[in-house]
Design an enzyme around this catalytic site. Structure first.
Site, PDB file in Angstrom:
ATOM      1  CD  GLU A  53     -47.698  20.900   5.837  1.00  0.00           C
ATOM      2  OE1 GLU A  53     -47.368  22.351   4.797  1.00  0.00           O
ATOM      3  OE2 GLU A  53     -47.365  21.351   7.374  1.00  0.00           O
TER       4      GLU A  53
ATOM      5  CE  LYS B 126     -50.119  26.222   3.879  1.00  0.00           C
ATOM      6  NZ  LYS B 126     -49.110  26.313   4.153  1.00  0.00           N
TER       7      LYS B 126
ATOM      8  CB  CYS C  59     -48.383  24.561   8.025  1.00  0.00           C
ATOM      9  SG  CYS C  59     -46.614  24.953   8.508  1.00  0.00           S
TER      10      CYS C  59
END
Length: 520
Positions: free
Chosen positions: A264, A331, A383
């Site tokens: 990430e 995301k 995440c």
């Protein structure tokens, strides 16, 4: 007063003990002991004891279970150690409101049925994962990833495991607490139900869901763990060193691995400013027949919105030309305060706690297409998103794929239990959906997880290293991957209606019996 103090101490201790059932401890039977303690308090005949006991159970559970959050607040939010622990306590107190709500409903409606108790808990857990964007961390079902109950996950998901845990503990408590006059029938019913469900779980452990393997589709994948210290990650003076570390780790795998994956936000500057570097990396992997997947921070040049993003480099069908035209995953579920600040204009001026680095991201779409490589399609989750079973299942249904990819940076939480809990949740996503999970992280825990939720390869934490494995294109179609949480909610509805019908029938029988006695 002494009795209340002892009850309070016991409830906090029983809550804290439950955390030992989760990773990295893995003492999964302790989850049942902890849950029995919760149910003892929630169903206590003294309402005050029930409410305080359930709240304090939650307080012990969450204070110990999410204590790792203080690391990011203290070290990277610039907050004193005392205030960082106070923030954890306040979060734990908020999360404890859900066990309190559970106990209140039990007390308010005088619920005795184990099935109804389990339904109420499932509803309050749903609310915990939904209210104010939700925090579904530490659902009890995750603790059973290595127990026989894990067989429920491909059918009903982690919430289904939690439901059956509460139901089983409720049945045990009912059998222990049954009054002498009805003890034989109640205990016999509870034990029979437990035997039936236990047998069903054992059968599920031997169930084989529809499995397919695509011939010739195996590919070698390398995960790159840069181990960039969080304190230096966004320091412009260290950016060149970060890129050099990744360059050095990537180089030996060019031409040997089909896909090389960075974690990430691996690129420590906005993607738009390093398009030349990314084009050079693409040329390098193209020349060797490899592909590269990279976590970046992307800025929308027109509206100046920032996205936590993933791009692919080296796939001839989706070559990278510019940041604006690139195929990417953005995301969707952002972490409050870590990636965006609610009530930003009010909270940001209050201090560094509300102004962490890179805390002004914009949401991507809820449903996004799978990323494509030459040999496979990959569903991405960045995440915290790997915690969200519903979102992942919906994306898999929307755009079918071969693997689940999760990029993460758990350097925020140092050497704590947080990253281990995070890994355990990734295992559950693999088990629920019957798909291998590829987990690339900055400093650990980088791992490959097979379609049965088992870790097959794992890199050590806090080392700059790589991890390579060859994955087959394996497709296991599970009921959960097709229907998601609908099966569980349907089951809860049916059980709830049956339980309600049973109570109405019992009342009528009692009424008829009383009426007959009065006549006689």
């Amino acid at each position: 007063m002494v009795k209340f103090f002892l009850h309070a101490l016991a409830s906090v201790a029983l809550g804290a003990v439950g955390v030992l059932a989760f990773s990295p401890y893995h003492y999964w039977p302790l989850a049942f002991i902890s849950t029995l303690g919760l149910l003892y308090f929630a169903t206590h005949r003294v309402r005050k004891t029930a409410l305080w006991g359930s709240f304090l159970w939650g307080f012990g559970f969450f204070t110990f279970g999410v204590s790792w959050i203080h690391v990011s607040i203290h070290l990277f939010g610039g907050v004193s150690l005392t205030l960082s622990y106070l923030a954890v306590v306040l979060l734990a107190a908020y999360l404890s409101l859900y066990p309190l709500l559970f106990a209140y409903i039990i007390q308010r409606f005088q619920i005795k049925s184990a099935v109804t108790i389990a339904i109420v808990w499932t509803i309050t857990e749903f609310l915990r994962g939904w209210v104010m964007t939700g925090f579904p961390w530490l659902q009890l079902g995750y603790s059973q990833i290595d127990s026989p109950l894990s067989a429920i996950a491909p059918l009903l998901g982690v919430q289904g495991i939690t439901f059956f845990m509460l139901w089983a503990c409720g049945q045990l408590l009912t059998s222990f607490q049954a009054h002498r006059a009805v003890s034989m029938s109640v205990r016999a019913t509870a034990l029979f139900s437990l035997v039936v469900v236990t047998g069903g779980v054992l059968l599920l452990n031997h169930a084989h869901f529809r499995e397919q393997k695509t011939a010739g589709a195996a590919q070698t994948i390398t995960l790159v763990q840069g181990n960039i210290a969080q304190s230096m990650k966004w320091d412009p003076a260290y950016a060149e060193n970060t890129l050099a570390i990744y360059q050095q780790l990537i180089q030996p795998h060019l031409g040997k691995s089909d896909v090389i994956i960075l974690p990430e936000a691996a690129i420590p500057v906005v993607e738009n400013r390093v398009q030349g570097l990314l084009l050079n990396w693409q040329q390098a992997v193209l020349a060797k027949g490899s592909e590269l997947i990279v976590g970046t921070v992307y800025a929308d040049s027109q509206k100046q919105r920032f996205y936590n993003s993933i791009i692919t480099l080296g796939n001839p069908s989706t070559l990278y030309h510019t940041a604006e035209s690139a195929v990417r995953y953005n995301k969707h579920h952002l972490v409050p305060f870590g990636e965006y600040v609610p009530l930003e204009s009010i909270l940001r001026p209050l201090g560094t706690m509300f102004d962490l680095p890179m805390s002004n991201f914009t949401q991507g779409d809820f449903l996004q297409p799978a990323l494509k490589t030459r040999k496979s399609r990959i569903t991405a989750a960045i995440c915290y998103e790997i915690v969200l079973g519903h979102q992942l299942q919906q994306n898999l249904a929307h755009s079918p794929s071969d693997y689940i990819l999760t990029l993460s940076n758990d350097a925020w939480f140092g050497d704590t239990i947080g990253p281990w809990q995070h890994l355990q949740m990734a295992q559950m996503r693999a088990l629920e959906n019957g798909k291998a999970v590829i987990r690339a992280t900055n400093n650990g825990i980088t791992a490959f997880i097979n379609a049965h939720g088992k870790i097959t390869a794992q890199a050590p934490q806090f080392q700059a290293t790589t991890l390579t494995a060859t994955l087959e294109n394996e497709k296991i179609i599970t009921p959960y991957s097709v229907f998601g949480d609908k099966l569980l909610y349907g089951l809860l509805l049916i059980l709830g209606l049956l339980n309600l019908a049973s109570r109405v029938l019992q009342r009528k029988i009692r009424h008829i019996a009383q009426h007959s006695q009065q006549k006689s």
